[in-house]
Design an enzyme around this catalytic site. Sequence first.
Site, short mmCIF file in Angstrom:
data_model
loop_
_atom_site.label_atom_id
_atom_site.label_comp_id
_atom_site.label_asym_id
_atom_site.label_seq_id
_atom_site.Cartn_x
_atom_site.Cartn_y
_atom_site.Cartn_z
N ASN A 95 0.81 -1.22 0.00
CA ASN A 95 0.00 0.00 0.00
C ASN A 95 0.85 1.28 0.00
O ASN A 95 0.55 2.21 -0.74
CB ASN A 95 -1.00 0.00 1.17
CG ASN A 95 -0.33 -0.17 2.52
OD1 ASN A 95 0.77 -0.68 2.63
ND2 ASN A 95 -1.02 0.25 3.57
N SER B 90 -0.85 -7.73 7.06
CA SER B 90 -2.11 -8.06 7.72
C SER B 90 -1.81 -8.76 9.05
O SER B 90 -0.72 -9.31 9.26
CB SER B 90 -2.94 -8.99 6.84
OG SER B 90 -2.32 -10.27 6.74
N GLU C 3 -11.42 -5.37 9.49
CA GLU C 3 -10.70 -4.34 8.75
C GLU C 3 -11.13 -4.38 7.29
O GLU C 3 -11.09 -5.43 6.65
CB GLU C 3 -9.19 -4.56 8.84
CG GLU C 3 -8.40 -3.51 8.09
CD GLU C 3 -6.90 -3.71 8.17
OE1 GLU C 3 -6.18 -2.71 8.12
OE2 GLU C 3 -6.46 -4.87 8.26
N CYS D 269 -3.31 1.18 6.57
CA CYS D 269 -3.54 0.47 7.83
C CYS D 269 -4.17 1.38 8.88
O CYS D 269 -5.04 0.95 9.65
CB CYS D 269 -2.22 -0.09 8.36
SG CYS D 269 -1.48 -1.35 7.30
N GLU E 106 3.92 -3.92 12.31
CA GLU E 106 2.79 -2.99 12.20
C GLU E 106 1.77 -3.70 11.34
O GLU E 106 1.99 -3.95 10.16
CB GLU E 106 3.25 -1.67 11.58
CG GLU E 106 2.18 -0.58 11.67
CD GLU E 106 1.46 -0.37 10.36
OE1 GLU E 106 0.28 -0.80 10.28
OE2 GLU E 106 2.05 0.19 9.45
N LEU E 107 0.65 -4.04 11.97
CA LEU E 107 -0.32 -4.93 11.32
C LEU E 107 -1.62 -4.19 11.02
O LEU E 107 -1.63 -2.99 10.79
CB LEU E 107 -0.53 -6.15 12.21
CG LEU E 107 0.75 -6.90 12.59
CD1 LEU E 107 0.46 -8.05 13.55
CD2 LEU E 107 1.49 -7.42 11.36
#
Length: 480
Positions: free
Chosen positions: A151, A228, A378, A284, A249-250
Amino acid sequence: MKILMGGKWCEASDGRRRNVINPSTGEAIDSVPLATAEDVENSLKAADAGKTVMRGLSSYQRYQMLKRSSELIWENQTELAALLARENGKPLRQTSEEIQCTAYIFEGFAEEAKRIIGEVIPMDAQPGNERHFSYTVRQPIGVVAAIVPFNYPVELFAHKAAPALAAGNALIVKPPEACPLTLLRIAELMLAAGVPADGFQMITGPGSVVGEALASSPVVDLITITASTRTGQRVSELAAQTIKRVTMELGGNDVSVVFADADLEKAAEAVVLGRLARGNGQICCAVKRVLIQEEVREQFTQLLLRRASQLTVGDALDPATDVGPLIHETAAKEVEEIVNRTIAQGARVLLGASRNGNFYSPTVLSAVTREMAVFREEVFGPVVPLIGFRTEAEALQLANDSAYGLQAGIFTRDISRAIDFAMRLQAGGVVVNWTGALRAANLPFGGVKLSGKGREGIHHTIEEMTELKSVIFHNVFPSA
């Protein structure tokens, strides 16, 4: 393009390649090798040798190579931004900003390479140790493996690669499968800037091969990943076998809370930018749940709809485009499926909710409750669910009713409420009177709960990527 391994640009050992597709047009831009297990093993051997090279560099040498990398990124920003827009689908304005941000991050970590300091700790704080002397130093952790998402691939690569090199580590990077080209081009620039070839590998290929091998290898001392939550859980499971350090960092299901005393125009602008018109909704820390106090719910909704309806959906290279395609059709279908489930559960569509290939229209849903799919899960696309609340206590309970906790936003003119509410929100970061989709390189960034562990940010990432060593001199001071 090819993979970078052992200082050379190579094909996969079995010769297989994969096309990189422009999500706006469906056309192939280029192709990259699909690395095999053998390729990954060779890159690990190179990195294991390269960590000695990297550890031997002075802090000034590390500063120089990162500063020059930053300069070359600036010099090539037009080319890099266009390539990123073509392979990623974000509008060109946004990819230009991402490339510029990347150059700043490299420059920031270049400076930080000269500030990796220890401290002198007084031993006489404990009786019997009065004659001892001690200090601490930070040393490279060894080999860092970075798994980068699709992303914001260039910016998030910078948050991982620059500190790894600044700290004197060897680095292996796995670019995203869907859009690896810009990172490979930046790797060329970094080599030209003086990054030692032995200390820097970049391996393209599927996560099931490259990612799993890096996560489980005893050669890797730290793995840093943005992905993810499901992928993070798998990486943690594999990394535990060798007790390697993991920073993650999820996913997020980030909340923005709009109180009745808020500047509603500003709040509506922030939600549109933070959810619909940045990253095509694929962020995110994007705004994924909007809680609105009932007194202003209708007014805020109309302001939001007016702004959202003006967004232009189109090709990422078109200057008029606000919202481009999702990364591929599968991603768009996943958004479509969760929105359709939510509608079936009773939500009302105020705007959008339609898919055309890779494109998903900016969508606003009302009458959303906590049992619905878009509240619990999400959604990685341009979808805004609106949820009403009456009291501050109800808002806090709704906000924290999530398995995730990355970033949050609060809109209020009451400074006392803002401070108190921010303290009670379960999130790694809180932004007051703007979207939670805000990240500054010099601030610690990361989440709680299923949103990950560890923090990225200039200074903070350096701490994650170094080992702290204590050195003690016994009885060096004369006795009284």
